[in-house]
Structure formats: C-alpha cells, structure tokens
Design a protein around this motif. Structure first.
Motif, PDB file in Angstrom:
ATOM      1  N   ASN A 152     -32.024 100.700-103.434  1.00  0.00           N
ATOM      2  CA  ASN A 152     -31.525 102.413-104.209  1.00  0.00           C
ATOM      3  C   ASN A 152     -30.078 101.542-103.742  1.00  0.00           C
ATOM      4  O   ASN A 152     -29.771 100.248-103.370  1.00  0.00           O
ATOM      5  CB  ASN A 152     -31.925 102.754-102.837  1.00  0.00           C
ATOM      6  N   ASP A 153     -29.321 102.302-103.269  1.00  0.00           N
ATOM      7  CA  ASP A 153     -27.726 102.471-103.806  1.00  0.00           C
ATOM      8  C   ASP A 153     -27.770 102.173-102.204  1.00  0.00           C
ATOM      9  O   ASP A 153     -26.620 101.122-101.793  1.00  0.00           O
ATOM     10  CB  ASP A 153     -26.755 103.916-103.557  1.00  0.00           C
ATOM     11  N   TYR A 154     -27.959 102.314-100.990  1.00  0.00           N
ATOM     12  CA  TYR A 154     -27.309 101.891 -99.922  1.00  0.00           C
ATOM     13  C   TYR A 154     -28.285 100.542 -99.629  1.00  0.00           C
ATOM     14  O   TYR A 154     -27.574  99.966 -98.801  1.00  0.00           O
ATOM     15  CB  TYR A 154     -27.859 102.675 -98.616  1.00  0.00           C
ATOM     16  N   CYS A 190     -27.938  98.260-102.145  1.00  0.00           N
ATOM     17  CA  CYS A 190     -27.669  97.146-103.024  1.00  0.00           C
ATOM     18  C   CYS A 190     -25.925  97.772-102.696  1.00  0.00           C
ATOM     19  O   CYS A 190     -25.429  95.881-102.122  1.00  0.00           O
ATOM     20  CB  CYS A 190     -27.015  98.124-104.197  1.00  0.00           C
ATOM     21  N   LYS A 191     -25.603  98.290-101.437  1.00  0.00           N
ATOM     22  CA  LYS A 191     -23.974  98.018-101.464  1.00  0.00           C
ATOM     23  C   LYS A 191     -24.324  97.307 -99.464  1.00  0.00           C
ATOM     24  O   LYS A 191     -23.140  96.711 -99.490  1.00  0.00           O
ATOM     25  CB  LYS A 191     -23.717  99.339-100.754  1.00  0.00           C
ATOM     26  N   THR A 208     -23.799 100.079-106.850  1.00  0.00           N
ATOM     27  CA  THR A 208     -24.880 100.642-106.475  1.00  0.00           C
ATOM     28  C   THR A 208     -26.049 100.237-107.480  1.00  0.00           C
ATOM     29  O   THR A 208     -25.906  99.152-108.308  1.00  0.00           O
ATOM     30  CB  THR A 208     -24.486 101.742-107.833  1.00  0.00           C
ATOM     31  N   LYS A 266     -30.590 104.984-112.998  1.00  0.00           N
ATOM     32  CA  LYS A 266     -29.574 105.692-113.387  1.00  0.00           C
ATOM     33  C   LYS A 266     -29.820 105.798-114.627  1.00  0.00           C
ATOM     34  O   LYS A 266     -29.714 104.285-115.902  1.00  0.00           O
ATOM     35  CB  LYS A 266     -28.456 104.411-113.275  1.00  0.00           C
ATOM     36  N   LYS A 301     -21.439 100.977-116.642  1.00  0.00           N
ATOM     37  CA  LYS A 301     -21.771 100.342-115.500  1.00  0.00           C
ATOM     38  C   LYS A 301     -21.589  99.067-115.884  1.00  0.00           C
ATOM     39  O   LYS A 301     -21.982  98.692-117.072  1.00  0.00           O
ATOM     40  CB  LYS A 301     -23.035 100.609-114.410  1.00  0.00           C
ATOM     41  N   CYS A 331     -28.614  94.888-109.201  1.00  0.00           N
ATOM     42  CA  CYS A 331     -27.697  96.083-109.001  1.00  0.00           C
ATOM     43  C   CYS A 331     -26.736  96.265-110.105  1.00  0.00           C
ATOM     44  O   CYS A 331     -26.963  95.829-111.128  1.00  0.00           O
ATOM     45  CB  CYS A 331     -26.808  95.945-107.506  1.00  0.00           C
TER      46      CYS A 331
END
Length: 299
Positions: A77-79, A81-82, A151, A156, A162, A168
């Motif tokens: 998820n986004d977190y 990947c970050k 992200t 998406k 992007k 990611c």
C-alpha cells in the motif's frame, strides 16, 4: 509467470538471501568480538555499521524487487512503498558514508609522520563514533523527502501523472522541484565520492612511496605492523573501488530511467541488480580476504 520473470526472480532472490546472510554472518562475528573482548577496534566498529547498512538496503530493496520479479507487484500500500523506499535510501546512503569513513580513516592510519594527516592519527579513533552518529542522522534527515512522492500502484486509476517503479510508482513533479530534490539528494553522495577518490589516491601514493623505500631492504627487516597495514589498505582500496564502480553504474542507469517516460523492463531490472550488487558482494569480499577477523589484524 513467464520464464523471464522466473529467472529474474531467482537472481534477485539469490542476491538478496546470499547478501543478507553474508552481512549477518560478519555482523555476528563483530558482536562476538565485542562481547568476548568487550571492545571493538575502530575499523571493526566502522564495518559493523556497514554490515547493518548493507542489510537494510538488501531487505528494503531486494525483497520487494524479488516479489515484483515473480509477478507479485500489488503487495504494497502507500505506506509500505514509502517506508521501503525510505529505508532503502537511508541504507544506501549509509553504505556510501561508512565506506567513505573507512577509506578516510585508513588513509589517516597509514599516513607517515611528516604527512598532513599525521596530526589526526592520535585523535581519529576517538572521533569514529561521533562521525558514525552524524552519518546516520544526516541520512535519516536528508531522505525524509523521498517518501513524499512515492505511492503504491494498486488502486491508482490514473497513471499518466506517475512514473512506474516496478512495484511502486512516483508522482511526476515540475522540473524546478525535481532539480531541487536531485541537488539535495546528490550533494552528500558527491561529497562522499569525492572524498573516497581523494583518499584512495592518497593511499595509493603512500603505498607506492613505502614500497620504494623498502625495495632494497631485506624482507625480514620489514616490520610486521607495516606489512599488515599495507595488506589492510589494499583490501580497503578494493572495497572502495567495488563500491565506486557499482554506484557509478547504478547511477547511470538511474539517470536513464529518470529521463525515460517509460523505462524498459531490462533497464529497470539491471539498475536494481547493480544497486544491490555492493551490499550483497561486500561481505564475501571481506571474507575472501579474511579481512578484520577477530585477532587477525590490528589497524
């Protein structure tokens, strides 16, 4: 999953698992040295943190890259990947900083008494812990901007704004913002690379002058300490050259990816392979030369 994807996954899996095990093996040897002798030499302490940084890079980049190669691309998820990209950037930056520190420390160690760095010989070991702490702090702070534009690909709908990063994606930004990010992220790297090149050349010159002086001296009259330091310096030079080579190739591929609207599969995977080459290869390079094993050397 195609044959190409399976072969790529096996390569990344071998690179990641082998590299992590190699780094952990050396790490436990340094910990064993610390707990048995209750101390670490300066080079032991530096290499201890290098193993940690290498393991961090391999786990944060190698594991998701392996899963993506096997076709499991939508597992973050986004977190996630970050977090993964942030850890990778910190680990990669620390590998560079620690390798630079190791090169500089060894150059100071072998410098003759009349050399410019000779005055730092006595004080250098006392600064090692502070330098390592500063390196970690700098990398943790500088790379905070990395997660801001990373992200997850899953869910998406609009990918036109992007850039695909295999497992990611990253938000596209304007040229000015991108240039500022590049300068901020590359400045520590350029400084470290410049210092590594400078210290490597200095060590080569010192070794050359040393060999010129002892050329006509009988081998039995050459001090064992001088010989040990010479061997240690040669191994550090090999380690530094391996890092500079892999980093340079990785950077070239990264520039190609950044300037390409849709990077090819081969380019992205070869770039990932080169970015993981040094963290995976480093412990085996040290083990092949039996470098810094407990009691083997006193640098």
């Amino acid at each position: 999953m195609t044959l190409r994807e399976g072969a790529t996954g096996v390569i990344f899996l071998s690179q990641t698992v082998g590299g992590v095990l190699g780094n952990l093996f050396l790490l436990q040897r340094y910990l064993l040295l610390y707990f048995t002798e209750h101390r670490l030499k300066s080079t032991d302490l530096i290499l201890h943190h290098l193993m940690v940084a290498n393991s961090l890079s391999l786990l944060s980049r190698g594991v998701p890259q392996t899963m993506a190669a096997f076709g499991l691309q939508d597992f973050h998820n986004d977190y996630g990947c970050k977090f993964m990209f942030y850890l990778y950037r910190v680990g990669r930056g620390m590998s560079m900083s620690i390798t630079c520190l190791l090169s500089g420390f060894q150059a100071i160690t072998i410098s003759p008494r009349k050399f410019t760095w000779a005055k730092l010989k006595v004080k250098a070991p006392t600064y090692i812990s502070s330098c390592i702490f500063m390196c970690w702090s700098l990398q943790i702070l500088v790379n905070i901007i990395v997660p801001l534009h990373v992200t997850a690909k899953r869910g998406k709908k609009n990918m036109t704004q992007k850039k695909d990063l295999e497992f990611c994606s990253t938000n596209r930004v304007d040229a000015i913002t991108q240039s500022l990010h590049v300068v901020l992220l590359l400045f520590p790297d350029v400084v470290c690379l410049s210092l590594m090149v400078y210290t490597s050349i200095s060590m080569l010159l010192i070794l050359y002058r040393h060999r010129q002086k002892v050329r006509y001296i009988h081998r039995m009259n050459v001090s064992s300490k001088s010989s040990t330091e010479s061997r240690a310096t040669q191994k550090i030079l090999l380690l530094v050259n391996s890092f500079v080579t892999s980093y340079t190739l990785s950077s070239i591929f990264q520039v190609c990816i950044s300037n390409s609207p849709k990077p090819s599969w081969l380019l992205m995977n070869f770039s990932a392979f080169m970015s993981l080459f040094f963290p995976a290869f480093c412990p085996f390079l040290l083990m092949m030369h039996d470098f810094q094993c407990p009691g083997s050397m006193s640098v």
